[in-house]
Design a protein around this motif. Structure first.
Motif, PDB file in Angstrom:
ATOM      1  N   ALA A  16       0.838  -1.205   0.000  1.00  0.00           N
ATOM      2  CA  ALA A  16       0.000   0.000   0.000  1.00  0.00           C
ATOM      3  C   ALA A  16       0.871   1.253   0.000  1.00  0.00           C
ATOM      4  CB  ALA A  16      -0.961  -0.012   1.187  1.00  0.00           C
ATOM      5  N   PRO A  18       2.636   4.127  -2.891  1.00  0.00           N
ATOM      6  CA  PRO A  18       1.993   4.863  -3.996  1.00  0.00           C
ATOM      7  C   PRO A  18       1.575   3.961  -5.165  1.00  0.00           C
ATOM      8  CG  PRO A  18       4.050   5.916  -3.374  1.00  0.00           C
ATOM      9  CD  PRO A  18       3.942   4.687  -2.545  1.00  0.00           C
ATOM     10  N   ILE A  37      -3.153  -5.989   0.350  1.00  0.00           N
ATOM     11  CA  ILE A  37      -2.492  -6.549   1.541  1.00  0.00           C
ATOM     12  C   ILE A  37      -1.220  -5.744   1.825  1.00  0.00           C
ATOM     13  CG2 ILE A  37      -1.495  -8.632   2.571  1.00  0.00           C
ATOM     14  CD1 ILE A  37      -3.163 -10.255   0.521  1.00  0.00           C
ATOM     15  N   ASN A  47       7.052   3.831   5.592  1.00  0.00           N
ATOM     16  CA  ASN A  47       7.493   4.293   4.277  1.00  0.00           C
ATOM     17  C   ASN A  47       8.107   5.689   4.344  1.00  0.00           C
ATOM     18  OD1 ASN A  47       6.318   1.917   3.665  1.00  0.00           O
ATOM     19  ND2 ASN A  47       4.642   2.749   2.463  1.00  0.00           N
ATOM     20  N   GLN A  49      10.433   8.644   2.087  1.00  0.00           N
ATOM     21  CA  GLN A  49      11.155   9.134   0.893  1.00  0.00           C
ATOM     22  C   GLN A  49      11.430  10.594   1.127  1.00  0.00           C
ATOM     23  OE1 GLN A  49       8.165   8.361  -2.225  1.00  0.00           O
ATOM     24  NE2 GLN A  49       8.171  10.511  -2.736  1.00  0.00           N
ATOM     25  N   ILE A  52       9.115  14.590  -2.572  1.00  0.00           N
ATOM     26  CA  ILE A  52       8.379  15.486  -3.462  1.00  0.00           C
ATOM     27  C   ILE A  52       7.292  14.691  -4.154  1.00  0.00           C
ATOM     28  CG2 ILE A  52       8.533  17.037  -5.458  1.00  0.00           C
ATOM     29  CD1 ILE A  52      10.177  17.967  -3.134  1.00  0.00           C
ATOM     30  N   TYR A  54       5.058  14.712  -7.332  1.00  0.00           N
ATOM     31  CA  TYR A  54       4.862  15.340  -8.648  1.00  0.00           C
ATOM     32  C   TYR A  54       3.375  15.202  -8.970  1.00  0.00           C
ATOM     33  CZ  TYR A  54       9.874  14.987  -8.462  1.00  0.00           C
ATOM     34  OH  TYR A  54      11.179  15.111  -8.050  1.00  0.00           O
ATOM     35  N   THR A 133       1.873 -10.056   5.785  1.00  0.00           N
ATOM     36  CA  THR A 133       2.926 -10.107   4.773  1.00  0.00           C
ATOM     37  C   THR A 133       2.611 -11.197   3.757  1.00  0.00           C
ATOM     38  OG1 THR A 133       4.554  -9.366   6.381  1.00  0.00           O
ATOM     39  CG2 THR A 133       5.418 -10.467   4.422  1.00  0.00           C
ATOM     40  N   VAL A 134       2.701 -10.864   2.486  1.00  0.00           N
ATOM     41  CA  VAL A 134       2.563 -11.879   1.445  1.00  0.00           C
ATOM     42  C   VAL A 134       3.906 -12.584   1.320  1.00  0.00           C
ATOM     43  CG1 VAL A 134       2.182 -12.282  -1.014  1.00  0.00           C
ATOM     44  CG2 VAL A 134       0.735 -10.658   0.232  1.00  0.00           C
ATOM     45  N   ALA A 164       3.234  -4.863  -5.828  1.00  0.00           N
ATOM     46  CA  ALA A 164       3.665  -3.462  -5.641  1.00  0.00           C
ATOM     47  C   ALA A 164       4.348  -3.356  -4.287  1.00  0.00           C
ATOM     48  CB  ALA A 164       2.466  -2.527  -5.750  1.00  0.00           C
ATOM     49  N   ALA A 189      20.021   5.309   2.133  1.00  0.00           N
ATOM     50  CA  ALA A 189      19.611   6.701   2.351  1.00  0.00           C
ATOM     51  C   ALA A 189      19.192   6.888   3.799  1.00  0.00           C
ATOM     52  CB  ALA A 189      18.447   7.041   1.429  1.00  0.00           C
ATOM     53  N   TYR A 232      14.634  19.274   1.902  1.00  0.00           N
ATOM     54  CA  TYR A 232      13.269  19.640   1.515  1.00  0.00           C
ATOM     55  C   TYR A 232      12.641  20.467   2.636  1.00  0.00           C
ATOM     56  CZ  TYR A 232      13.734  15.661  -1.675  1.00  0.00           C
ATOM     57  OH  TYR A 232      14.158  14.783  -2.628  1.00  0.00           O
TER      58      TYR A 232
HETATM   59  C1  LIG Z   1      15.855   8.505  -0.318  1.00  0.00           C
HETATM   60  C2  LIG Z   1      14.732   8.465  -1.309  1.00  0.00           C
HETATM   61  C3  LIG Z   1      14.146   9.650  -1.714  1.00  0.00           C
HETATM   62  C4  LIG Z   1      13.114   9.630  -2.643  1.00  0.00           C
HETATM   63  N1  LIG Z   1      12.538  10.810  -2.991  1.00  0.00           N
HETATM   64  C5  LIG Z   1      11.520  10.813  -3.858  1.00  0.00           C
HETATM   65  C6  LIG Z   1      10.848  12.014  -4.176  1.00  0.00           C
HETATM   66  O1  LIG Z   1      11.179  13.090  -3.663  1.00  0.00           O
HETATM   67  N2  LIG Z   1       9.815  11.959  -5.049  1.00  0.00           N
HETATM   68  C7  LIG Z   1       9.409  10.774  -5.627  1.00  0.00           C
HETATM   69  O2  LIG Z   1       8.456  10.795  -6.420  1.00  0.00           O
HETATM   70  N3  LIG Z   1      10.034   9.614  -5.337  1.00  0.00           N
HETATM   71  C8  LIG Z   1      11.061   9.608  -4.471  1.00  0.00           C
HETATM   72  N4  LIG Z   1      11.665   8.418  -4.153  1.00  0.00           N
HETATM   73  C9  LIG Z   1      11.195   7.210  -4.806  1.00  0.00           C
HETATM   74  C10 LIG Z   1       9.938   6.691  -4.118  1.00  0.00           C
HETATM   75  O3  LIG Z   1      10.189   6.500  -2.753  1.00  0.00           O
HETATM   76  C11 LIG Z   1       9.505   5.368  -4.765  1.00  0.00           C
HETATM   77  O4  LIG Z   1       9.399   5.542  -6.148  1.00  0.00           O
HETATM   78  C12 LIG Z   1       8.172   4.903  -4.218  1.00  0.00           C
HETATM   79  O5  LIG Z   1       8.225   4.712  -2.829  1.00  0.00           O
HETATM   80  C13 LIG Z   1       7.771   3.607  -4.896  1.00  0.00           C
HETATM   81  O6  LIG Z   1       6.477   3.275  -4.452  1.00  0.00           O
HETATM   82  P1  LIG Z   1       6.003   1.776  -4.368  1.00  0.00           P
HETATM   83  O7  LIG Z   1       4.564   1.822  -3.975  1.00  0.00           O
HETATM   84  O8  LIG Z   1       6.397   1.069  -5.610  1.00  0.00           O
HETATM   85  O9  LIG Z   1       6.886   1.101  -3.221  1.00  0.00           O
HETATM   86  P2  LIG Z   1       7.010   1.424  -1.662  1.00  0.00           P
HETATM   87  O10 LIG Z   1       6.770   2.858  -1.381  1.00  0.00           O
HETATM   88  O11 LIG Z   1       8.293   0.820  -1.241  1.00  0.00           O
HETATM   89  O12 LIG Z   1       5.794   0.618  -1.007  1.00  0.00           O
HETATM   90  C14 LIG Z   1       5.794  -0.785  -0.939  1.00  0.00           C
HETATM   91  C15 LIG Z   1       4.781  -1.190   0.119  1.00  0.00           C
HETATM   92  O13 LIG Z   1       4.658  -2.611   0.101  1.00  0.00           O
HETATM   93  C16 LIG Z   1       4.686  -3.112   1.426  1.00  0.00           C
HETATM   94  N5  LIG Z   1       5.224  -4.482   1.335  1.00  0.00           N
HETATM   95  C17 LIG Z   1       6.482  -4.858   0.982  1.00  0.00           C
HETATM   96  N6  LIG Z   1       6.586  -6.201   0.936  1.00  0.00           N
HETATM   97  C18 LIG Z   1       5.372  -6.680   1.278  1.00  0.00           C
HETATM   98  C19 LIG Z   1       4.841  -8.012   1.397  1.00  0.00           C
HETATM   99  N7  LIG Z   1       5.603  -9.085   1.120  1.00  0.00           N
HETATM  100  N8  LIG Z   1       3.551  -8.161   1.801  1.00  0.00           N
HETATM  101  C20 LIG Z   1       2.764  -7.067   2.064  1.00  0.00           C
HETATM  102  N9  LIG Z   1       3.222  -5.786   1.938  1.00  0.00           N
HETATM  103  C21 LIG Z   1       4.499  -5.606   1.544  1.00  0.00           C
HETATM  104  C22 LIG Z   1       5.593  -2.145   2.188  1.00  0.00           C
HETATM  105  O14 LIG Z   1       5.336  -2.177   3.582  1.00  0.00           O
HETATM  106  C23 LIG Z   1       5.203  -0.813   1.538  1.00  0.00           C
HETATM  107  O15 LIG Z   1       4.109  -0.195   2.202  1.00  0.00           O
HETATM  108  C24 LIG Z   1      12.685   8.401  -3.200  1.00  0.00           C
HETATM  109  C25 LIG Z   1      13.272   7.214  -2.792  1.00  0.00           C
HETATM  110  C26 LIG Z   1      14.280   7.241  -1.855  1.00  0.00           C
HETATM  111  C27 LIG Z   1      14.891   5.941  -1.407  1.00  0.00           C
END
Ligand SMILES: Cc1cc2nc3c(=O)[nH]c(=O)nc-3n(C[C@H](O)[C@H](O)[C@H](O)COP(=O)(O)OP(=O)(O)OC[C@H]3O[C@@H](n4cnc5c(N)ncnc54)[C@H](O)[C@@H]3O)c2cc1C
Length: 237
Positions: A16, A18, A37, A47, A49, A52, A54, A133-134, A164, A189, A232
Motif C-alpha cells: 500500500a 503509492p 495486503i 514508508n 522518501q 516530493i 509530482y 505479509t505476502v 507493488a 539513504a 526539503y
Molecule cells: C531517499 C529516497 C528519496 C526519494 N525521494 C523521492 C521524491 O522526492 N519523489 C518521488 O516521487 N520519489 C522519491 N523516491 C522514490 C519513491 O520513494 C519510490 O518511487 C516509491 O516509494 C515507490 O512506491 P512503491 O509503492 O512502488 O513502493 P514502496 O513505497 O516501497 O511501497 C511498498 C509497500 O509494500 C509493502 N510491502 C512490501 N513487501 C510486502 C509483502 N511481502 N507483503 C505485504 N506488503 C508488503 C511495504 O510495507 C510498503 O508499504 C525516493 C526514494 C528514496 C529511497
C-alpha cells in the motif's frame, strides 16, 4: 484472513505504497473486487522518501486530490549545490510559473500521505488488510493465481495479482521475475527531520506562506561516497 481463504477476488494488490494504492484505487473505481495486503501496521507506517509529490500522475487518477491530501509546501524553487568542505557553487531556479495554482509539485510526508491515499482506496471499495505479509505468489503452471500470506489459512486467489511491494521486491525475486540485487547497485539513504517554526523556515529559505524550496547537494556532503544529499522544506520541518 481465514474469512477470505476461499474467497476469490478480481485482483489482489500487494503493498500500500503509492504504486499499490494507485493500482488498487484505479481497479476499485472501475468496479473490480480488490483485496489489498500491506505488511505495515497501517499504510505509510514504515514508508520514507524525500519527499516530493509530482502532481501530474496523481491528478490523472484523483483530479481533486488538492482538496484534502496532506500536502506540506508547493515547491517554487529548486537549488543545486556542489560543495567542498569550505565553499559551494550553486544554481537556483525559481519561477513565478511554479507559484500559480494548480501547483505542480509539493513536499509531502509519506506516513501521512500514504494513509490519506489508502483512505481513498477504501472509499473506492477495495478491502485493505494490514499487518499481513505476502510470502509467495501461488502458481498454476506459469500463471499466478493468488498469494500466500503469513497467516493460517492465508491463501487468497484472484484473476490478477499486482506486485507493488517496492523496488526491493522479495516476491518478484522469489518468483524469478528479477534476479538478486547486487550490493554494488544499492545505496543507503538516511533521512533526518529537523523541526523549526514556520517563520524560521520562511526566513531561511526566502519563501512565504506555503511556498517551498528543494536543495540537491553533491560533493563533500556525501563524504567521498557516491550519491547526493537533498534538503526539503515542509511546513514546520
Ligand atoms: C531517499 C529516497 C528519496 C526519494 N525521494 C523521492 C521524491 O522526492 N519523489 C518521488 O516521487 N520519489 C522519491 N523516491 C522514490 C519513491 O520513494 C519510490 O518511487 C516509491 O516509494 C515507490 O512506491 P512503491 O509503492 O512502488 O513502493 P514502496 O513505497 O516501497 O511501497 C511498498 C509497500 O509494500 C509493502 N510491502 C512490501 N513487501 C510486502 C509483502 N511481502 N507483503 C505485504 N506488503 C508488503 C511495504 O510495507 C510498503 O508499504 C525516493 C526514494 C528514496 C529511497
Amino acid at each position: 484472513m481465514a474469512r477470505h481463504a476461499k474467497e476469490k477476488f478480481d485482483a489482489i494488490v500487494v503493498g500500500a505504497g503509492p504504486s499499490g494504492n494507485a493500482a488498487a484505487y484505479t481497479m476499485a473505481q472501475a468496479g473490480l473486487k480488490v483485496l489489498q495486503i500491506e505488511r505495515g501496521e497501517y499504510p505509510g507506517s514504515k514508508n520514507v522518501q524525500g519527499a516530493i509529490l509530482y502532481a501530474d500522475a496523481l491528478e490523472r487518477i484523483i483530479p481533486d486530490f488538492r482538496d484534502d491530501a496532506p500536502l506540506e509546501r508547493h515547491v517554487i524553487e529548486q537549488r543545486v549545490w556542489v560543495l567542498d568542505d569550505a565553499s559551494f557553487v550553486g544554481t537556483h531556479f525559481r519561477s513565478d510559473d511554479y507559484n500559480k495554482p494548480p501547483y505542480n509539485r509539493y513536499t509531502i510526508i509519506r506516513a501521512q500521505f500514504d494513509k490519506w491515499f489508502s483512505s481513498k482506496v477504501r472509499e473506492a471499495g477495495a478491502l485493505l488488510i494490514c499487518e499481513t505479509t505476502v510470502e509467495e505468489l501461488l502458481l498454476d503452471g506459469e500463471r499466478v493465481v493468488g498469494v500466500r500470506c503469513d497467516r493460517i489459512g492465508g491463501e487468497v486467489y484472484a484473476d490478477v495479482v499486482v506486485v507493488a511491494d517496492g523496488v526491493n521486491s522479495t516476491l518478484a525475486r522469489k518468483a524469478g521475475l528479477h534476479g538478486e540485487i547486487q550490493a554494488s547497485n544499492v545505496a543507503l539513504a538516511v533521512k533526518e527531520i529537523l523541526f523549526m517554526p514556520e517563520e524560521v523556515i520562511q526566513q531561511r529559505f526566502n519563501v512565504k506562506d506555503e511556498e517551498g524550496v528543494v536543495i540537491e547537494m553533491m560533493g563533500s556532503v556525501t563524504e567521498g561516497m557516491v550519491g547526493t544529499g537533498f534538503l526539503y522544506t515542509n511546513r514546520d520541518s
